[in-house]
Motif scaffolding. Structure first.
Motif, short mmCIF file in Angstrom:
data_model
loop_
_atom_site.label_atom_id
_atom_site.label_comp_id
_atom_site.label_asym_id
_atom_site.label_seq_id
_atom_site.Cartn_x
_atom_site.Cartn_y
_atom_site.Cartn_z
N ALA A 113 16.27 61.38 53.82
CA ALA A 113 16.97 62.60 53.40
C ALA A 113 16.28 63.85 53.95
O ALA A 113 16.94 64.79 54.38
CB ALA A 113 17.02 62.67 51.87
N THR A 114 14.96 63.84 53.95
CA THR A 114 14.22 65.01 54.44
C THR A 114 14.50 65.27 55.92
O THR A 114 14.76 66.41 56.33
CB THR A 114 12.71 64.81 54.23
N LEU A 115 14.47 64.23 56.73
CA LEU A 115 14.70 64.40 58.17
C LEU A 115 16.14 64.78 58.46
O LEU A 115 16.42 65.50 59.43
CB LEU A 115 14.34 63.11 58.91
N LEU A 116 17.05 64.32 57.62
CA LEU A 116 18.47 64.52 57.87
C LEU A 116 18.87 65.99 57.88
O LEU A 116 19.75 66.40 58.63
CB LEU A 116 19.28 63.79 56.79
N PHE A 117 18.23 66.81 57.06
CA PHE A 117 18.66 68.21 56.92
C PHE A 117 18.00 69.13 57.94
O PHE A 117 18.40 70.29 58.06
CB PHE A 117 18.34 68.71 55.51
N SER A 120 15.65 70.45 63.90
CA SER A 120 14.73 70.28 65.04
C SER A 120 14.31 68.83 65.25
O SER A 120 13.57 68.54 66.19
CB SER A 120 13.47 71.15 64.83
N VAL A 121 14.74 67.95 64.37
CA VAL A 121 14.47 66.51 64.54
C VAL A 121 15.80 65.77 64.50
O VAL A 121 16.83 66.34 64.13
CB VAL A 121 13.52 65.98 63.45
N ILE A 122 15.76 64.49 64.87
CA ILE A 122 17.01 63.71 64.90
C ILE A 122 16.94 62.67 63.79
O ILE A 122 16.66 61.49 64.01
CB ILE A 122 17.23 63.04 66.27
N GLY A 123 17.17 63.13 62.57
CA GLY A 123 17.03 62.25 61.42
C GLY A 123 17.98 61.08 61.42
O GLY A 123 17.62 59.97 61.02
N SER A 124 19.22 61.31 61.89
CA SER A 124 20.23 60.26 61.83
C SER A 124 19.92 59.10 62.78
O SER A 124 20.44 58.01 62.61
CB SER A 124 21.60 60.84 62.15
N LYS A 125 19.09 59.35 63.80
CA LYS A 125 18.79 58.30 64.78
C LYS A 125 17.34 57.83 64.71
O LYS A 125 16.87 57.11 65.59
CB LYS A 125 19.11 58.81 66.19
N THR A 126 16.64 58.26 63.69
CA THR A 126 15.24 57.86 63.53
C THR A 126 15.16 56.61 62.66
O THR A 126 15.70 56.58 61.55
CB THR A 126 14.41 58.99 62.89
N THR A 150 8.41 65.48 63.84
CA THR A 150 8.91 64.41 62.96
C THR A 150 7.76 63.81 62.16
O THR A 150 7.86 63.60 60.94
CB THR A 150 9.60 63.31 63.78
N THR A 151 6.65 63.56 62.83
CA THR A 151 5.46 63.03 62.14
C THR A 151 4.99 63.99 61.06
O THR A 151 4.70 63.60 59.93
CB THR A 151 4.32 62.79 63.14
N GLU A 152 4.92 65.27 61.42
CA GLU A 152 4.46 66.29 60.47
C GLU A 152 5.34 66.35 59.23
O GLU A 152 4.85 66.40 58.10
CB GLU A 152 4.44 67.65 61.17
N TYR A 153 6.65 66.34 59.45
CA TYR A 153 7.58 66.41 58.32
C TYR A 153 7.43 65.18 57.41
O TYR A 153 7.43 65.29 56.18
CB TYR A 153 9.02 66.51 58.82
N VAL A 154 7.32 64.00 58.03
CA VAL A 154 7.25 62.77 57.23
C VAL A 154 5.95 62.71 56.43
O VAL A 154 5.95 62.26 55.28
CB VAL A 154 7.39 61.54 58.15
N LYS A 155 4.87 63.19 57.01
CA LYS A 155 3.59 63.18 56.28
C LYS A 155 3.65 64.05 55.03
O LYS A 155 2.88 63.85 54.09
CB LYS A 155 2.46 63.69 57.20
N ASP A 156 4.58 65.00 55.02
CA ASP A 156 4.67 65.93 53.89
C ASP A 156 5.67 65.46 52.83
O ASP A 156 6.04 66.23 51.95
CB ASP A 156 5.07 67.32 54.40
N VAL A 157 6.12 64.21 52.92
CA VAL A 157 7.04 63.67 51.91
C VAL A 157 6.23 62.97 50.82
O VAL A 157 5.28 62.23 51.11
CB VAL A 157 8.04 62.69 52.56
#
Length: 251
Positions: A113-117, A120-126, A150-157
């Motif tokens: 959900a975080t990547l999807l919104f 600057s990243v491609i959440g739907s294809k990750t 993408t790595t940075e965003y995911v680490k912050d979940v």
């Protein structure tokens, strides 16, 4: 005679006004229901869910089923941001059993959900796999900067212990899917709220979000300047956001 005529006219006027109120309410309710169905969030993220929207004098009831727990909140936040909505009665149910808090499935849903919104990243294809809190990312990124972000965003979940990013960097001129796409204000507000909630660094903030013509205004309180700046940064990278006015104050 004049007095009787005046009283008659007054009664007729009152009766006409009384009859017009339900018609206005019905028109407003119809507009709320149709606007919800046409919203970016419903067309993009919730199109596969079975969601029924019923408005009665601005009080909206949501019934049906959704595939993920996050879709319940996303639908509610979107409806709450529509003009004329007074409150939302969210009765949506999740298909199957909801993931246990802090389980790998729970973390995966939050990462997705975080990547999807974020635009600057491609959440739907990750591709996202989680084992014991460690997230492995696969798929493709259009640049090393996008892969690193993408790595940075995911680490912050919340719940994520570490990230192994195995995405392949490809060189392409393909634009992200939201560039040039008009997104309604209610959908932007809902995405920003969900984004700030899912990022660990901003999840505890008491932030109010409003959007007008794509310009997001944040208000509320932050503990320090770093939190305040992160809220601006995360909101600015949400699909459809044109600018962010951060009016938050530091406690």
């Amino acid at each position: 005679m004049r007095v009787i005529s005046s009283m008659f006219l007054m009664l007729v006027t009152v009766a006409m006004l009384a009859l017009s109120v339900p018609a206005f309410a019905s028109e407003m309710d119809n507009r709320i229901e149709s606007t919800a169905r046409r919203s970016y969030v419903f067309r993009t993220y919730l199109q596969a869910d079975d969601i029924k929207v019923k408005s009665m004098d601005g009080i909206v009831a949501l019934t049906g089923t959704v595939s993920e727990e996050s879709h319940k909140s996303l639908a509610q936040e979107t409806i709450a941001g529509l003009p004329g909505v007074k409150s939302v009665d969210n009765r949506l149910e999740v298909k199957g059993a909801a993931p246990t808090a802090n389980s790998d499935a729970w973390i995966r849903d939050k990462v997705k959900a975080t990547l999807l919104f974020h635009r600057s990243v491609i959440g739907s294809k990750t591709e996202i796999n989680v084992k014991d809190g460690i997230v492995t990312l696969g798929g493709e990124a259009t640049s090393q900067a996008q892969k690193d972000l993408t790595t940075e965003y995911v680490k912050d979940v919340e719940g994520v212990k570490d990230v192994s990013n195995e995405m392949t960097v490809i060189r392409t001129s393909t634009k992200t899917r939201t560039v040039g796409e008009k997104i309604d204000d209610a959908s932007i507000t809902a995405q920003v709220k969900m984004t700030l909630l899912y990022h660990r660094s901003t999840s505890a903030l008491h932030t109010s979000v409003t959007t007008k013509r794509g310009v997001v205004t944040l208000s509320g309180k932050a503990s320090n300047a770093a939190e305040l700046n992160l809220a601006t940064r995360f909101a600015n990278d949400v699909n459809g956001v044109k600018a962010v006015k951060n009016q938050m104050t530091i406690e």
